[in-house]
Write a protein that holds these residues in place. Structure first.
Motif, PDB file in Angstrom:
ATOM      1  N   UNK A 382      -5.532  14.317   8.255  1.00  0.00           N
ATOM      2  CA  UNK A 382      -5.958  13.941   6.908  1.00  0.00           C
ATOM      3  C   UNK A 382      -5.680  12.468   6.644  1.00  0.00           C
ATOM      4  N   UNK A 383      -4.470  12.039   6.965  1.00  0.00           N
ATOM      5  CA  UNK A 383      -4.134  10.629   6.767  1.00  0.00           C
ATOM      6  C   UNK A 383      -4.947   9.737   7.688  1.00  0.00           C
ATOM      7  N   UNK A 384      -5.322  10.240   8.848  1.00  0.00           N
ATOM      8  CA  UNK A 384      -6.113   9.446   9.775  1.00  0.00           C
ATOM      9  C   UNK A 384      -7.506   9.142   9.263  1.00  0.00           C
ATOM     10  N   UNK A 385      -7.933   9.851   8.222  1.00  0.00           N
ATOM     11  CA  UNK A 385      -9.247   9.600   7.655  1.00  0.00           C
ATOM     12  C   UNK A 385      -9.241   8.434   6.668  1.00  0.00           C
ATOM     13  N   UNK A 386      -8.072   8.060   6.241  1.00  0.00           N
ATOM     14  CA  UNK A 386      -7.979   6.946   5.293  1.00  0.00           C
ATOM     15  C   UNK A 386      -8.440   5.670   5.996  1.00  0.00           C
ATOM     16  N   UNK A 387      -9.310   4.900   5.386  1.00  0.00           N
ATOM     17  CA  UNK A 387      -9.800   3.674   6.039  1.00  0.00           C
ATOM     18  C   UNK A 387      -8.643   2.780   6.469  1.00  0.00           C
ATOM     19  N   UNK A 388      -8.845   2.117   7.612  1.00  0.00           N
ATOM     20  CA  UNK A 388      -7.763   1.304   8.172  1.00  0.00           C
ATOM     21  C   UNK A 388      -7.382   0.143   7.260  1.00  0.00           C
ATOM     22  N   UNK A 389      -8.303  -0.226   6.380  1.00  0.00           N
ATOM     23  CA  UNK A 389      -7.985  -1.325   5.463  1.00  0.00           C
ATOM     24  C   UNK A 389      -7.053  -0.891   4.334  1.00  0.00           C
ATOM     25  N   UNK A 390      -6.882   0.446   4.195  1.00  0.00           N
ATOM     26  CA  UNK A 390      -6.013   0.938   3.127  1.00  0.00           C
ATOM     27  C   UNK A 390      -4.569   0.602   3.436  1.00  0.00           C
ATOM     28  N   UNK A 391      -3.791   0.460   2.406  1.00  0.00           N
ATOM     29  CA  UNK A 391      -2.371   0.123   2.556  1.00  0.00           C
ATOM     30  C   UNK A 391      -1.651   1.252   3.290  1.00  0.00           C
ATOM     31  N   UNK A 392      -0.711   0.909   4.142  1.00  0.00           N
ATOM     32  CA  UNK A 392       0.003   1.895   4.950  1.00  0.00           C
ATOM     33  C   UNK A 392       0.717   2.928   4.094  1.00  0.00           C
ATOM     34  N   UNK A 393       1.060   2.573   2.877  1.00  0.00           N
ATOM     35  CA  UNK A 393       1.754   3.521   2.000  1.00  0.00           C
ATOM     36  C   UNK A 393       0.895   4.738   1.724  1.00  0.00           C
ATOM     37  N   UNK A 394      -0.402   4.540   1.574  1.00  0.00           N
ATOM     38  CA  UNK A 394      -1.296   5.670   1.311  1.00  0.00           C
ATOM     39  C   UNK A 394      -1.243   6.660   2.459  1.00  0.00           C
ATOM     40  N   UNK A 395      -1.313   6.142   3.690  1.00  0.00           N
ATOM     41  CA  UNK A 395      -1.287   7.036   4.848  1.00  0.00           C
ATOM     42  C   UNK A 395       0.053   7.751   4.961  1.00  0.00           C
ATOM     43  N   UNK A 396       1.149   7.039   4.664  1.00  0.00           N
ATOM     44  CA  UNK A 396       2.465   7.661   4.741  1.00  0.00           C
ATOM     45  C   UNK A 396       2.605   8.793   3.732  1.00  0.00           C
ATOM     46  N   UNK A 397       2.123   8.560   2.514  1.00  0.00           N
ATOM     47  CA  UNK A 397       2.231   9.583   1.468  1.00  0.00           C
ATOM     48  C   UNK A 397       1.479  10.839   1.877  1.00  0.00           C
ATOM     49  N   UNK A 398       0.232  10.663   2.350  1.00  0.00           N
ATOM     50  CA  UNK A 398      -0.568  11.816   2.749  1.00  0.00           C
ATOM     51  C   UNK A 398       0.052  12.516   3.955  1.00  0.00           C
ATOM     52  N   UNK A 399       0.496  11.738   4.948  1.00  0.00           N
ATOM     53  CA  UNK A 399       1.134  12.333   6.131  1.00  0.00           C
ATOM     54  C   UNK A 399       2.336  13.181   5.766  1.00  0.00           C
ATOM     55  N   UNK A 400       3.209  12.619   4.921  1.00  0.00           N
ATOM     56  CA  UNK A 400       4.437  13.318   4.565  1.00  0.00           C
ATOM     57  C   UNK A 400       4.138  14.591   3.788  1.00  0.00           C
ATOM     58  N   UNK A 401       3.204  14.487   2.821  1.00  0.00           N
ATOM     59  CA  UNK A 401       2.865  15.661   2.023  1.00  0.00           C
ATOM     60  C   UNK A 401       2.147  16.712   2.859  1.00  0.00           C
ATOM     61  N   UNK A 402       1.323  16.276   3.803  1.00  0.00           N
ATOM     62  CA  UNK A 402       0.641  17.220   4.680  1.00  0.00           C
ATOM     63  C   UNK A 402       1.647  17.994   5.515  1.00  0.00           C
TER      64      UNK A 402
END
Length: 790
Positions: A382-402
């Protein structure tokens, strides 16, 4: 030539002999030719819209507001383009802000419809056009042009700029309502006929379809909607507003003519306005010749990315029974939800336990479930779908919650399966206690439980929905409605001069002096109406020509106090609350005696309460500065509140205990330095040149107050070697020197949700007492303000 004629006759006979399905297919293929010629990308669609209104009709382009509403507690998310302009519609815009100059506006607004009145969450994935996040294209007129101009602009844009065939378009208008006594909107009907819309493409509908309302109360009016026929080559009038996927609404033009009063009656507005909204996703599907929003360039790259990481067939766009295993539904859910998550997190809304944060948590968990169970995607997808230009915090939040929810999802699935096995063969309803246990203990949203049961063929699960969680209410104040504001303006009642709230000084004993203020009662608001007199014992709103009271804004609590009436010196009128509305300061009062318009009064602020707020507000600025000094410039303010007893500060970075101790130490050093606090009004254009300036996402007046600690405002512009210091835009009241804070102790720090931390702190005497308990030592410095608790 004869050969060509024979060929033409042969093709005509072939068409005549084709079955109806083939004819429709051919007609649909031919009708898409104009899209191929134009070949709009979603980026071009958006730009064409804003450029059209900006360049041809002089509309001001206003950027999208964040999805978290500014100061609007009635909304979880911004759900329409008009949300940020509600102060204009309600007549309550700050007279010093840029917003009061708006006449013609255009923008593309980020919107989320999940939770609250407008909730599309349950429909996402089931069809090919519902979304929780979408962009709303809109143009507005605030008391400028009205129906004729709005309709003409809309028709020209669709048929000339976007080159949509006019015969594909159908227009609905308001047919009137006998119960409300509202007449049919014949004016709009005649406008469309004059533009060239055929009579059989112009359709009347009632309140449900063609009368738009902001809420239970507020501005409203008839609307006219433009619908598009995907098939073409026929008369599709009967399919308009019939929930047909072949004929869809693409644009709604609302004519704000009325105000819905608290008693449900309608009153004509003092100024008529236009509010339009057109979903970008649906418009793009029309212009790209697609029947599904998910088949446009807004979604196809995301669907391809999902397929690459999922262990399932590629997306085929199926719905209903044709979608075996709900695979395509899962594709749409994941694609939609990850867009919503990315936009919301980027705008500072994080998955959490209440309000908008709870809704976002539900969206995340719904996406996790479809991604892992239906699409068989591995953890982290799920977090891997976030565009690479997005801030790393977004991916971390989704990863952790997932990761957190995956184990709960597996456990919950086992509980549901075992429960259904026990119920097999019976007509029992799925047990509500089991559902609530999943909800409370494993964090399952109720709608997710219902969806999982529905997939098992259980249709009677909804009985446990009635066991809702308790709602929390908030005390409402005397807010002037827009008719009252318009009446005050029509009566030429001057807006309240409240600059005296900043007039205070230090007396010879180093105590702050707050001078009383003499004022005249300009208006009295009682029972939702302006009155000339209020009897004893009534609660009312009082508008004065001038005031020294601070109205709640900028995170600072309102003043309290009282006023007395000339000639009645022994009777006090307590002021319970103070707020701003359209430049008028409204004092909420319970009358101790008769109060009449024109009375002369003397105002007295509760000095201890005001001073305590000043201490906390200056301390909040220093805390904000210290956090950035120790945690880095990425720290962003996520909210604050300054009250007499404590201060609250929310921010975007996690902090550790050792760091808190260093932050406290830095704050105490600044207090010990007893630095001057400089305040000056500066133009908005000039403040951009101040290095290190901290702002929050809100509309600022022009000029705006700049608050600087230790460094004079003038030095901020001329010196490149100015030491780092606290510099913020702020409308609040502040101390003259930092030493007057006395002391500050952080009494609480906790992470509210992932990515949001909250600090609670106390100052002055309270801080000294807490500091003594924590350390067993006296505080570093005594407060200059003797005799008062800060």
């Amino acid at each position: 030539m004869a050969a060509r004629i024979r060929f033409f006759k042969h093709r005509c006979n072939a068409l005549i002999n084709m079955n109806s399905t083939s004819v429709i297919a051919l007609r649909e293929c031919l009708s898409r030719s104009y899209h191929v010629q134009k070949d709009f990308s979603s980026k071009q669609v958006r730009k064409t819209f804003t450029d059209f209104f900006h360049e041809l009709y002089q509309h001001r382009i206003v950027k999208s507001s964040p999805v978290r509403p500014r100061g609007d507690t009635s909304l979880l998310f911004v759900n329409a383009g008009m949300n940020q302009f509600k102060p204009i519609f309600l007549g309550a815009a700050d007279p010093r802000s840029e917003m009061v100059t708006y006449r013609r506006v255009v923008n593309s607004q980020k919107c989320v419809r999940a939770g609250g009145k407008h909730n599309d969450l349950e429909d996402v994935g089931r069809d090919v056009y519902h979304h929780t996040f979408f962009e709303m294209l809109g143009n507005w007129s605030f008391g400028d042009y009205f129906k004729e101009e709005a309709c003409g602009m809309a028709w020209r844009l669709l048929t000339e700029e976007y080159r949509i065939p006019p015969e594909r378009l159908y227009v609905s208008y308001f047919a009137g309502d006998a119960i409300s006594g509202l007449p049919a909107d014949e004016e709009t009907r005649h406008i469309w006929l004059s533009i060239g819309v055929p009579a059989d493409h112009l359709l009347p509908f009632g309140m449900r379809d063609n009368f738009w309302e902001m809420g239970e109360t507020g501005p409203c009016g008839p609307c006219t909607e433009i619908h598009y026929d995907h098939i073409g080559g026929r008369n599709a009038a009967l399919l308009v507003n019939a929930d047909s996927p072949d004929v869809v609404e693409i644009w709604n033009l609302v004519f704000m003519q009325y105000n819905r009063e608290a008693d449900h009656s309608l009153r004509s507005l003092p100024h008529f306005s236009v509010d339009t909204g057109m979903g970008l996703e649906r418009l793009v599907s029309v212009l790209q010749g697609q029947r599904s929003n998910y088949d446009t360039d807004l979604f196809t790259p995301l669907l391809s990315a999902i397929q690459q990481c999922a262990n399932c067939p590629k997306y085929r766009g199926r719905t209903g029974e044709a979608d075996v295993g709900k695979v395509d539904m899962a594709y749409r859910v994941v694609a939609d939800h990850v867009r919503t998550l990315s936009v919301c997190i980027a705008d500072g809304v994080y998955p959490g336990m209440s309000g908008a944060e709870l809704v976002l948590r539900r969206i995340l968990r719904r996406a996790v479930r479809f991604s892992s169970e239906v699409l068989q995607a591995p953890e982290g997808s799920l977090a891997g779908l976030v565009p690479t230009v997005a801030h790393i915090l977004i991916m971390d939040v989704i990863n952790e919650n997932e990761a957190q929810f995956l184990s709960s999802l597996k456990q919950g699935r086992r509980v549901i399966d075992r429960t259904l096995q026990r119920l097999e063969g019976s007509n029992s309803v799925f047990p509500a206690p089991v559902a609530w246990s999943l909800h409370r203990n494993l964090g399952f949203p109720l709608d997710l439980i219902g969806l999982m049961l529905e997939e098992k063929g259980i249709a009677n699960w909804a009985s446990f929905k009635c066991h809702g969680l308790p709602d929390s209410g908030r005390e409402t104040l005397f807010h002037l409605d827009l008719h009252t504001l318009a009446q005050l303006q029509a009566d030429k009642v001057p807006q309240t001069d409240d600059f005296l709230k900043y007039h205070y000084s230090l007396g010879p004993d180093d105590k702050y002096v707050f001078q009383p203020c003499h004022a005249t009662v300009q208006a009295l608001y009682c029972g939702q109406a302006l009155v000339s007199e209020v009897a004893e014992g009534q609660r009312c709103g009082v508008v004065l020509d001038r005031t020294c009271f601070y109205a709640e804004q900028g995170g600072q609590s309102h003043d309290q106090g009282y006023f007395i009436k000339d000639g009645l010196q022994d009777v006090m009128y307590p002021v319970e609350a103070v707020h701003l509305a359209g430049g008028y300061v409204v004092h909420q009062v319970t009358t101790a005696d008769v109060l009449t318009k024109g009375d002369q009064v003397q105002l007295y602020v509760d000095e201890a309460q005001r001073l305590a707020c000043m201490v906390k507000h200056t301390a909040t600025h220093i805390l904000n500065f210290a956090l950035r000094q120790h945690l880095g410039p990425s720290v962003e303010q996520r909210g604050s509140h300054v009250a007499a007893d404590r201060l609250r500060f929310d921010f975007s970075v996690k902090v550790h205990t050792t760091q808190l101790q260093e932050i406290e130490k830095s704050i105490r050093n600044i207090i010990t330095e007893d630095s001057a606090v400089y305040i000056e009004e500066v133009s908005l254009a000039r403040v951009k040149d101040i290095p290190g300036l901290r702002t929050v996402e809100e509309v600022y007046p022009d000029p705006v107050r700049v608050v600087s600690v230790a460094v004079p405002i003038s030095d901020l512009f001329v010196s490149q070697t100015v030491r780092p210091t606290s510099v913020e835009l702020c409308c609040g009241t502040h101390l003259r020197r930092t030493g007057e804070i006395g002391d500050l102790v952080i009494v609480s720090e906790r992470q509210m949700v992932k990515g949001i931390s909250r600090i609670i702190a106390v100052t002055g005497d309270d801080a000294r007492q807490v500091g003594f308990i924590k350390t067993g030592k006296s505080p570093v410095k005594s407060c200059k303000i003797t005799g008062k608790s800060c």
